[in-house]
Design an enzyme around this catalytic site. Structure first.
Site, PDB file in Angstrom:
ATOM      1  N   ASP B  92     -45.648  79.670  50.687  1.00 20.27           N
ATOM      2  CA  ASP B  92     -45.419  79.010  51.792  1.00 20.27           C
ATOM      3  C   ASP B  92     -43.954  79.187  52.452  1.00 20.27           C
ATOM      4  O   ASP B  92     -42.943  78.978  51.502  1.00 20.27           O
ATOM      5  CB  ASP B  92     -45.490  77.552  51.825  1.00 20.27           C
ATOM      6  N   SER B  99     -45.228  65.254  60.682  1.00 21.93           N
ATOM      7  CA  SER B  99     -46.612  65.191  61.169  1.00 21.93           C
ATOM      8  C   SER B  99     -47.640  65.857  59.957  1.00 21.93           C
ATOM      9  O   SER B  99     -48.802  65.926  60.268  1.00 21.93           O
ATOM     10  CB  SER B  99     -46.832  66.310  62.549  1.00 21.93           C
ATOM     11  N   HIS B 102     -49.782  63.103  56.969  1.00 20.95           N
ATOM     12  CA  HIS B 102     -51.065  62.346  56.638  1.00 20.95           C
ATOM     13  C   HIS B 102     -51.925  62.938  55.973  1.00 20.95           C
ATOM     14  O   HIS B 102     -53.179  62.312  55.490  1.00 20.95           O
ATOM     15  CB  HIS B 102     -51.615  61.901  58.412  1.00 20.95           C
ATOM     16  N   ARG B 103     -51.585  64.241  55.619  1.00 23.03           N
ATOM     17  CA  ARG B 103     -52.918  65.145  54.988  1.00 23.03           C
ATOM     18  C   ARG B 103     -52.411  65.884  53.835  1.00 23.03           C
ATOM     19  O   ARG B 103     -53.124  66.322  52.963  1.00 23.03           O
ATOM     20  CB  ARG B 103     -53.704  65.848  55.889  1.00 23.03           C
ATOM     21  N   LYS B 116     -41.839  73.482  51.867  1.00 21.60           N
ATOM     22  CA  LYS B 116     -42.929  72.922  51.128  1.00 21.60           C
ATOM     23  C   LYS B 116     -43.232  73.519  49.909  1.00 21.60           C
ATOM     24  O   LYS B 116     -43.853  72.729  48.954  1.00 21.60           O
ATOM     25  CB  LYS B 116     -44.359  73.453  52.157  1.00 21.60           C
ATOM     26  N   CYS B 212     -67.020  91.090  54.697  1.00 21.98           N
ATOM     27  CA  CYS B 212     -68.526  91.101  54.596  1.00 21.98           C
ATOM     28  C   CYS B 212     -69.203  90.173  55.441  1.00 21.98           C
ATOM     29  O   CYS B 212     -70.156  90.288  56.210  1.00 21.98           O
ATOM     30  CB  CYS B 212     -69.070  91.055  53.000  1.00 21.98           C
ATOM     31  N   CYS B 226     -55.119  73.453  63.599  1.00 25.24           N
ATOM     32  CA  CYS B 226     -54.953  71.606  63.671  1.00 25.24           C
ATOM     33  C   CYS B 226     -54.204  70.993  64.594  1.00 25.24           C
ATOM     34  O   CYS B 226     -54.487  69.824  65.048  1.00 25.24           O
ATOM     35  CB  CYS B 226     -54.647  71.407  61.910  1.00 25.24           C
ATOM     36  N   CYS B 432     -50.846  68.871  81.885  1.00 27.89           N
ATOM     37  CA  CYS B 432     -51.585  68.545  80.677  1.00 27.89           C
ATOM     38  C   CYS B 432     -50.578  68.605  79.599  1.00 27.89           C
ATOM     39  O   CYS B 432     -49.364  68.050  79.674  1.00 27.89           O
ATOM     40  CB  CYS B 432     -52.495  69.633  80.419  1.00 27.89           C
TER      41      CYS B 432
END
Lengths: 119, 479
Positions: B92, B99, B102-103, B116, B212, B226, B432
């Site tokens: 990585d 951010s 959380h996961r 990381k 394939c 994400c 937006c």
């Protein structure tokens, strides 16, 4: 079944495609049992039928999230077929079932899954 | 062995010391395959017939590469390290961001800003110092992919772009490594074990590769990250945990002959094939849809594609083409270019827009405002609008706008009618999150004739709320 009849097809959508189909992951639709030429409706006809009658998309054809301008399923979408006659009812990649030539049966389960890439 | 100590005395001593460190057993002359610490650490999985001593030895001697130390890679690394995989490589190039937390469970608040891979190595060393961790602090490219992947037995694709997924799959085919590939977005996940068994290109008994299943990449504009689409931590965590499970199964199922895959050709080919056909599960795609019932579904996948560009006899992907850089994966997958749909006259900068708002709020003589407050339409999805929005702005989600058919006859949508009732001298300002959907909205509003033949201005607030935060209001929430 009469020539002008319809057959129920069970649909499921995943990977974000449900957004263009009433935000429902599963639904059952009545599909003409014969295609434009009078032949029994197959998976290729179903895709055409869904695109023209069920899908909610009004943007440019080149950005269509379901089919290409040529009418093929967009790359990155897996089409899966659950044949109602197969005892285990397992879904299989439609390439194992004859792809677009697979003839629809009442209550065939057809699933459209967009590939995910997040990690 | 006669060491002058009566056996019964010796047994008693060993019994008394059986909770001590592994050294005691060796002093007694017995060499155990695992240390005492390892017996204790892995005891709960060692007693399972699926693992046993033989399986644990395979794990100990195995090396696994985890490409991407994010939402998938973190839980995968934790469970592989916990299970005692001997060597874990981590690829990585990114640093930990708040951010992610959380996961991405290996990283913590104190590690924000750290790379990381470094964060992951710290975590894994803390969990199990028997594991050798190899950090690769770089992004995977055609130029480095083969060099990195060749050092490992099994590869986990925990990345987040189609380009890296094709590159990793191609490299695994060329190097004959099984690949455990997973992905996740919003509430869903997908998992496949590819190139398993990892037979040479052209061998129909090998497992299918990513190409394939997906010969052509999806259009770049259809790929949702994400960051754009959102992701639930346990959803991507589940997929990462399942990847570690599949990797353990692949390692444990490896026969001793397969431990040295490059020598496979020397072994009687037919015998090998029979053995592998019996062992390898038919190719499957596991679909996880966390808000559906049932949550899991398994799909039977095709076998190797006879014309696959990577794993068939006619493969065009070769070590040479990869090394020479002639395979451009980014180009193959396309780049989603930023939307530039409008003329400059149809756009306003956030600074000018802020001035417009300030003017309308500034009272002049007799309490009358200098200008009417601008009509601001926020086209983010409602859930985002509810998080934070500009004062007085109105929410019409772009999904509603884009699914309204401009060519439809009959009564138009309620929201269209309501916009039509706004006086014509009032411009509509569209905003937006990032400034893309707002441009598409301006175009779509024209198609819906909301500009009333040019009599009403419809203006895009360039750069969206991100620009607003960066250049006007630092306190506007970032998410």
């Amino acid at each position: 079944m009469s020539d002008t009849g319809t057959i129920p097809i069970r649909l499921s959508f995943g990977g974000g495609l449900e957004a263009y189909f009433s935000n429902k992951r599963t639904q059952t639709v009545q599909v003409p049992s014969k295609d434009e030429s009078g032949a029994p409706s197959n998976a290729a006809f179903l895709i055409r039928y869904l695109h023209e009658n069920i899908m909610q998309y009004h943007g440019e054809a080149k950005n269509n999230p379901f089919v290409t301008p040529e009418g093929d399923v967009r790359p990155g979408i897996l089409v899966l077929i659950g044949d109602p006659d197969e005892i285990d009812g397992e879904l299989a990649d439609w390439e194992l079932e004859g792809e677009g030539a697979y003839v629809l049966k009442p209550n065939t389960l057809v699933s459209f899954i967009s590939s995910l890439h997040g990690g | 062995m006669n060491d002058g100590v009566p056996d019964d005395v010796k047994n008693e001593i060993f019994a008394a010391l059986r909770f001590g460190d592994g050294e005691v057993e060796r002093k007694g002359g017995r060499e155990w395959p695992l240390s005492g610490d390892e017996y204790r650490r892995y005891g709960r999985q060692l007693i399972m017939p699926e693992v046993g001593l033989a399986g644990q030895m395979k794990l100990k001697n195995a090396s696994v590469l985890i490409v991407g130390v994010g939402g998938l890679g973190c839980p995968a690394a934790a469970y592989l390290a916990g299970a005692g995989v001997g060597t874990i490589g981590l690829v990585d190039a990114d640093d930990v961001e708040v951010s992610n937390l959380h996961r991405q469970i290996l990283h913590g608040t104190a590690k924000v800003g750290m790379s990381k891979v470094e964060s992951a190595v710290l975590y894994i060393n803390g969990l199990n110092d028997e594991v050798q961790c190899i950090p690769h602090h770089e992004r995977i490219f055609p130029e480095n992919a083969l060099g990195i992947i060749s050092q490992y037995d099994v590869v986990l694709d925990c990345t987040d772009t189609p380009a890296s997924r094709y590159l990793i799959s191609d490299s695994c085919v060329l190097l004959r490594k099984p690949l455990v590939s997973a992905s996740a977005l919003r509430t869903e996940g997908q998992l496949m074990v590819l190139n398993n068994p990892p037979r040479p290109a052209g061998d129909v008994h090998g497992g299918p590769c990513y190409r394939c299943i997906f010969p052509k990449p999806p259009p770049a504009a259809s790929v949702v990250t994400c960051g754009e689409g959102g992701i639930l931590g346990p959803v991507v965590g589940t997929m990462g945990v399942l990847q570690s499970l599949e990797a353990l199964k692949v390692i444990i199922a490896t026969s001793s002959e397969e431990d040295t895959p490059m020598e496979l050709d020397e072994i009687d080919a037919q015998q090998q094939q029979q053995q592998q056909r019996k062992k390898a599960d038919p190719p499957n795609l596991l679909l996880f849809s966390s808000f559906s019932k049932p949550m899991f579904r398994s799909i039977r996948l095709r076998s190797r594609r006879a014309d696959c560009a990577a794993c068939s006899a006619q493969a065009s992907v070769t070590v040479e083409s990869l090394n020479s850089g002639s395979l451009d994966y980014v180009q193959f997958c396309g780049v989603s270019s930023p939307v530039a749909a409008l003329q400059p006259s149809e756009r306003i900068s956030v600074k000018s827009f802020a001035q417009l708002i300030a003017d309308s709020e500034q009272e002049v003589h007799f309490g009358r405002p200098l200008a009417a407050p601008p009509v601001v339409l926020d086209v983010r999805e409602k859930v985002q609008f509810d998080l934070c929005s500009l004062k007085g702005s109105i929410n019409i989600p772009y999904s509603v706008i884009s699914s309204t058919d401009p060519s439809a006859t009959g009564p138009s949508a309620t929201w269209v009618d309501e916009l039509r009732r706004i006086p014509l001298d009032q411009a509509l300002y569209i905003i937006c999150r990032l400034g893309n959907d707002s441009q598409l909205t301006v175009k779509r509003f024209r198609e819906l004739a909301l500009d009333e033949g040019g009599r009403r201005r419809i203006v895009d607030v360039a750069g969206g709320l991100k620009a607003w935060r960066d250049k006007v209001d630092r306190d506007f929430p970032e998410y």
